[in-house]
Design a protein around this motif. Structure first.
Motif, PDB file in Angstrom:
ATOM      1  N   PRO A  93      32.966  34.100  57.352  1.00 38.00           N
ATOM      2  CA  PRO A  93      34.171  34.923  57.191  1.00 38.00           C
ATOM      3  C   PRO A  93      34.061  36.257  57.925  1.00 38.00           C
ATOM      4  N   LYS A  94      35.239  36.842  58.197  1.00 39.00           N
ATOM      5  CA  LYS A  94      35.258  38.183  58.800  1.00 39.00           C
ATOM      6  C   LYS A  94      35.189  39.255  57.717  1.00 39.00           C
ATOM      7  N   MET A  95      35.566  38.855  56.521  1.00 39.66           N
ATOM      8  CA  MET A  95      35.527  39.779  55.397  1.00 39.66           C
ATOM      9  C   MET A  95      35.299  38.972  54.128  1.00 39.66           C
ATOM     10  N   ILE A  96      34.600  39.564  53.164  1.00 43.09           N
ATOM     11  CA  ILE A  96      34.437  38.874  51.883  1.00 43.09           C
ATOM     12  C   ILE A  96      35.015  39.749  50.775  1.00 43.09           C
ATOM     13  N   GLY A  97      35.816  39.158  49.936  1.00 45.58           N
ATOM     14  CA  GLY A  97      36.324  39.851  48.756  1.00 45.58           C
ATOM     15  C   GLY A  97      35.526  39.399  47.549  1.00 45.58           C
ATOM     16  N   VAL A  98      34.998  40.361  46.795  1.00 43.36           N
ATOM     17  CA  VAL A  98      34.264  40.004  45.573  1.00 43.36           C
ATOM     18  C   VAL A  98      35.066  40.488  44.369  1.00 43.36           C
ATOM     19  N   LEU A  99      35.444  39.540  43.538  1.00 43.65           N
ATOM     20  CA  LEU A  99      36.210  39.866  42.334  1.00 43.65           C
ATOM     21  C   LEU A  99      35.327  39.650  41.115  1.00 43.65           C
ATOM     22  N   THR A 100      35.442  40.528  40.141  1.00 43.58           N
ATOM     23  CA  THR A 100      34.674  40.296  38.919  1.00 43.58           C
ATOM     24  C   THR A 100      35.483  39.449  37.956  1.00 43.58           C
ATOM     25  N   THR A 101      34.821  38.984  36.913  1.00 44.85           N
ATOM     26  CA  THR A 101      35.478  38.229  35.845  1.00 44.85           C
ATOM     27  C   THR A 101      35.105  38.906  34.535  1.00 44.85           C
ATOM     28  N   CYS A 102      35.635  38.374  33.444  1.00 45.60           N
ATOM     29  CA  CYS A 102      35.286  38.894  32.109  1.00 45.60           C
ATOM     30  C   CYS A 102      33.782  39.010  31.944  1.00 45.60           C
ATOM     31  N   LEU A 103      33.097  37.925  32.306  1.00 37.58           N
ATOM     32  CA  LEU A 103      31.665  37.859  32.051  1.00 37.58           C
ATOM     33  C   LEU A 103      30.917  38.971  32.793  1.00 37.58           C
ATOM     34  N   ALA A 104      31.183  39.107  34.100  1.00 35.93           N
ATOM     35  CA  ALA A 104      30.493  40.120  34.897  1.00 35.93           C
ATOM     36  C   ALA A 104      30.777  41.522  34.355  1.00 35.93           C
ATOM     37  N   GLU A 105      32.026  41.752  33.934  1.00 35.93           N
ATOM     38  CA  GLU A 105      32.386  43.077  33.421  1.00 35.93           C
ATOM     39  C   GLU A 105      31.719  43.351  32.084  1.00 35.93           C
ATOM     40  N   THR A 106      31.655  42.317  31.235  1.00 39.77           N
ATOM     41  CA  THR A 106      31.110  42.520  29.897  1.00 39.77           C
ATOM     42  C   THR A 106      29.607  42.783  29.939  1.00 39.77           C
ATOM     43  N   ILE A 107      28.903  42.134  30.886  1.00 36.56           N
ATOM     44  CA  ILE A 107      27.468  42.412  30.971  1.00 36.56           C
ATOM     45  C   ILE A 107      27.206  43.640  31.857  1.00 36.56           C
ATOM     46  N   GLY A 108      28.288  44.255  32.343  1.00 33.41           N
ATOM     47  CA  GLY A 108      28.153  45.535  33.035  1.00 33.41           C
ATOM     48  C   GLY A 108      27.566  45.466  34.434  1.00 33.41           C
ATOM     49  N   GLU A 109      27.944  44.463  35.187  1.00 35.17           N
ATOM     50  CA  GLU A 109      27.438  44.329  36.553  1.00 35.17           C
ATOM     51  C   GLU A 109      27.995  45.424  37.468  1.00 35.17           C
ATOM     52  N   ASP A 110      27.097  46.028  38.262  1.00 36.58           N
ATOM     53  CA  ASP A 110      27.518  47.050  39.216  1.00 36.58           C
ATOM     54  C   ASP A 110      27.701  46.375  40.579  1.00 36.58           C
TER      55      ASP A 110
END
Lengths: 465, 458
Positions: A93-110
């Protein structure tokens, strides 16, 4: 006419909205050469791919960091990095979009930290990664869509060098509507950067060989140069300032912002062209004038049929607002106006809109109900109560047809039980007329199908007695 | 792209093989590789699809709205009575619930639902964030059961605790709690059978139920197609469990064998060959010559009735090549045989959650050179469809647009389909669908890319 407000619940019964990352995927789909990765458990990506695929009938490849128990307990950095490696290998890809989900947000991923370190570790200097925080509990897919556009612009737009293009930011509408908006902009001789532009990526022409990432989308270079544009036209009155890319460009770079409603119906499309006139300094073309005349002609032709309409409208705030205005202009009574999102702006706009009808001479004498943050259990209950005979919204509204025999005119997202949702035109003078015709014809079909039986039941048996 | 059975991603190499090239065991039943765009769903999905057809239950998703939105009425399961299962209920957790815990909200949700719908049974599904914030589902459900005097069963289906198969197991655990008779109560066995791993998509259960009735066998209850609280409670009275979707329900069959001594056998009613064979094997267990006779009569009668139609479709489809990518192993196995009945050769076959023994059967069934894969992704599907020159793909919703974009035919074998594919009636539907897609006139334009071009002469 007056307004009643309805919203309360402990439990959602038959949801009227989806979650934030889904809107984010759609926004990223409109960027050239982009690929999206959801940071979370495997199922989220699969469910959203399935829903988007069913509506657009396009392959929707979205990667997942496939977090397992270990990643959830000890952090998902390794999974996310490995995911990014594999996405690069498979899709280039020329660009990657990374979206969080409930799980990533709840465990506090930076994710900002992780993707920053990733780019550094791999020595990647020309691969933009746009991180967006989209917890599923943070809002509906509509908020996810706007917030992702905001993040794309605030992450990538940096070049202030002035140029002759204008920025056009669009809400989540059909691919055909995007093409219609582009046609109208060209008709007004405007050079523009449309964001996000999924007109081709989510409604790709058949071609050979198959491409994993379809052609089309807003060019990254154009996004970078958005701060140097003459103006921003943001099609979206329901967008909160904090999620508005147009507001961001105005505040950070002084790009003048024009906010207009989705050009559906005569008044909104007039506003659209009036604004283009101001921005371009050019006159409205004869072609557009004829299209406007044809819409008016059509409105007059069908006004009596439309007055039979008692409608329930539901979906994303911007589309709900657009459909409500179209109904109000044509004598269709929008008795229930509902959204699964929480949108203060929509509520304010609807109050203004409905207040206007009070001073008018036409006959809107009934109570209108506005339902925010609602679900189909409530919509169904109220629709039965108010003898609604027309539903306008996405496919999940089929429950109204099934349980209360209310015909559904499909509009918005998702349309998964009929073909062609991605190809339906509802914007501009031409699109508005075709949308209105769909509404009118549904009312007519209903009337003609039942009138012999209705009249017989009502009058024959009485006179025979 | 490089040729041969090697996928692009190193970690996927043991999950893809070509028959005849290697003798290694196919790697399966493992976590999906990050970034590979797996077609698999999650634990919650696995649990939900197994339990969802229970018609008079409330299926309450304890989690954020998405999990409920994406699974609302997800299966085309039909009901002969209650239709509460077609509603989607969610606690719709918000940020504040995530911070302070969602137990109170869940309790209120259950209270409201009991008051409004008076269900005999509620399943409460746990989702990713519930697993992380640590709501005590067990305690909330227990208290709600006591308060309302109905069964409220927690389903431990947090998305990250495994793959879809882990969800099947969570569903089976929930089912066993339902099936287990109250202490002291004894349920007498009779001559009926249970039908496990059958979800009554488009009435498939009813089709098979009619065949069995004709030969003198009654179904006690299906797990879980068109089942109800009351019928499931009596599941342990059957004398035999037949298991169709083994991937999801073999676990329950094993548990019921251990707990109630009910023997089980795997069956399949996909395709003529498997349908006839399954009917025979079921009848044999009753050791009744009269019943065997009726079974053979029924098989002969039904097969003869559809033979002309099948022969017609076969004449149109002979020599075509099929690619298969479906959820479970049993379906893939039956499809290979069913395609053979139509003169179609399978050149690629894969599943999301197939088990080792199912892959062994698949390998035995297919020809040399066939690609076999577990938990594949769009890139591999594309590569092998091209390499193996498949004429059609069988799959679910996500695979459909890929097939069409590549200009090949497609068969929907997903679980919201609107036509039955089971038994002799289903075999005809299937053949008709293959014919409708493979022989459509649209494909003659697939190689014509501009208006001026003409179709190439074959």
């Amino acid at each position: 006419m007056s307004i009643q407000k309805e919203n309360y619940r402990n439990v959602s019964e038959n949801p009227c909205n989806m979650c934030m990352p889904l809107g984010g995927i759609i926004a990223f789909k409109g960027i050239e050469g982009s690929m999206t990765l959801l940071h979370g458990s495997q199922g989220c990506a699969t469910y959203m791919r399935r829903t988007i695929s069913e509506h657009y009938e396009e392959p929707i490849d979205v990667a997942s960091s496939s977090l397992n128990e270990k990643g959830t307990v000890f952090g998902g950095e390794d999974n996310l990095k490995k995911g990014l490696d594999n996405v690069r290998l498979l899709y280039k890809p020329k660009m990657i979009g990374v979206l969080t989900t409930c799980l990533a947000e709840t465990i506090g991923e930076d994710i900002g930290g992780i993707t920053g370190r990733y780019l550094q570790d791999r020595g990647l200097t020309d691969l933009p990664i746009v991180n967006v925080s989209t917890p599923g509990y943070g809002g509906s897919h509509s908020e996810g869509y706007w917030h992702t556009i905001y993040r794309i612009v605030s992450s990538l737009a940096c070049d202030r060098t002035s140029h002759s293009k204008i920025n056009v930011i669009v809400p989540h509408i059909s691919a055909a509507d995007l093409r219609e908006i582009k046609r109208m902009l060209r008709e007004m001789d405007l050079d523009f950067t449309l964001l996000p532009d999924y007109a081709d990526t989510l409604d790709a022409p058949y071609s050979k060989p198959y491409k994993k990432i379809p052609d089309g989308g807003t060019k990254l270079e154009d996004i970078r140069r958005m701060p140097g544009a003459k103006a921003t036209l943001e099609i979206g009155l329901t967008v909160e300032d904090a999620q508005s890319a147009g507001k961001y460009l105005e505040t950070e770079f002084g790009v003048p912002l024009f906010r207009v409603p989705l050009p559906v119906g005569i008044e909104s499309t007039d506003i659209f062209f009036d604004t283009l006139k101001i921005i371009s300094g050019k006159a409205i073309t004869d072609e557009i004038t004829r299209e406007r005349g044809r819409l008016l002609d059509g409105m007059f032709d069908s006004h009596k049929y439309n007055f039979l309409g008692r409608a329930v409208i539901f979906g994303e705030p911007e589309q709900v607002y657009a459909a409500t205005r179209l109904c109000l202009e044509n004598g269709i009574h929008p008795l229930i106006i509902a959204t699964g999102s929480r949108s203060k702006k929509l509520e304010q706009l609807l109050h203004l809109e409905i207040a206007k009808t009070n001073s008018a001479t036409h006959g809107y004498d009934e109570k209108f109900i506005i339902m925010g943050d609602t679900d189909f259990a409530h919509i169904l209950e109220k629709s039965k109560e108010l003898n609604v005979n027309l539903a306008i919204g996405h496919s999940e509204g089929k429950i109204l047809t099934e349980r209360a025999d209310i015909p559904l005119v499909r509009y918005g997202f998702p349309i998964i039980d009929r073909v062609g949702g991605q190809r339906m035109v509802s914007a501009g003078y031409q699109g508005s007329l075709s949308f209105l015709d769909r509404l009118t014809n549904t009312l007519l079909e209903n009337k003609y199908r039942n009138y012999r039986q209705t009249m017989y039941g009502k009058y024959y048996s009485v006179s025979a007695k | 792209m490089e040729k041969g059975s090697n996928p692009a991603i190193e970690e996927r190499k043991d999950s893809v093989q070509t028959k005849g090239e290697t003798k290694m065991q196919l790697k399966c039943n493992t976590d999906s590789v990050a970034g590979c765009v797996s077609q698999r769903a999650c634990v919650y999905c696995g649990a939900r699809v197994v339990l969802n057809p229970i018609t008079d239950a409330i299926h309450l998703v304890h989690g954020p709205i998405g999990c409920a939105s994406y699974t609302w009425d997800i299966r085309g399961s039909l009901t002969s009575g209650a239709d509460l299962f077609r509603f989607s209920f969610s606690t719709d957790l918000q940020e504040m619930d995530v911070i302070f815990g969602g137990e109170k909200k869940l309790t209120r949700a259950i209270d409201d639902l009991v008051e409004k719908y008076h269900p005999p049974l509620i399943f409460v599904y746990s989702t990713c964030i519930v697993g992380v914030i640590g709501d005590d589902l067990e305690a909330v459900c227990k208290e709600a059961s006591r308060k309302h005097g109905i069964q409220v069963i927690p389903v431990q289906s947090s998305g990250f605790i495994g793959s879809k198969s882990a969800g099947y197991k969570a569903a089976c655990d929930a089912l066993m709690r339902l099936i287990e008779p109250p202490p002291g109560e004894i349920i007498e066995q009779d001559k009926t059978i249970n039908y496990l791993g059958e979800f009554n998509l488009a009435g498939e259960l009813w089709i098979i139920q009619n065949y069995l009735k004709e030969i003198g066998i009654d179904i006690n209850v299906a797990l879980t197609g068109d089942s109800r609280f009351e019928t499931l409670k009596l599941a342990s009275k059957a004398c035999l469990n037949i298991v169709q979707c083994a991937g999801s329900m073999i676990y329950t069959a094993e548990q019921m064998k251990e707990r109630f001594g009910i023997p089980y056998m795997t069956v399949s009613f996909i395709g003529i060959e498997d349908t006839s064979e399954s009917l025979r094997r079921i009848a044999q267990t009753f050791l009744d010559p009269e019943m065997m006779h009726r079974t053979e009569e029924l098989i002969q009668e039904k097969t003869a009735a559809i033979a002309p139609e099948i022969a017609f479709y076969r004449s149109k489809l002979q020599g075509k090549k099929a690619a298969i990518y479906v959820g479970g192993g049993f379906k893939a196995i039956s499809l290979i045989k069913q395609f053979r009945e139509l003169g179609i050769e399978v050149v690629m076959v894969g599943t999301q959650t197939g088990r080792q023994e199912e892959y062994e059967t698949i390998t035995d069934l297919v020809k040399e050179g066939t690609v076999i894969m577990d938990d594949t992704n769009p890139s591999e599907l594309e590569k092998f469809i091209l390499e193996k020159e498949a004429d059609l793909l069988v799959g679910g919703v996500k695979e459909r647009p890929l097939a069409y974009k590549m200009g090949i035919a497609f068969i929907d074998h997903n679980h919201d389909r609107k036509h039955p594919l089971s038994g002799y009636a289903g075999a005809v539907n299937f053949a008709e669908e293959v014919y409708a897609t493979v022989c459509s006139p649209v494909w003659k334009y697939r190689s014509i890319m501009t208006a001026g071009e003409k179709e190439e002469k074959p």
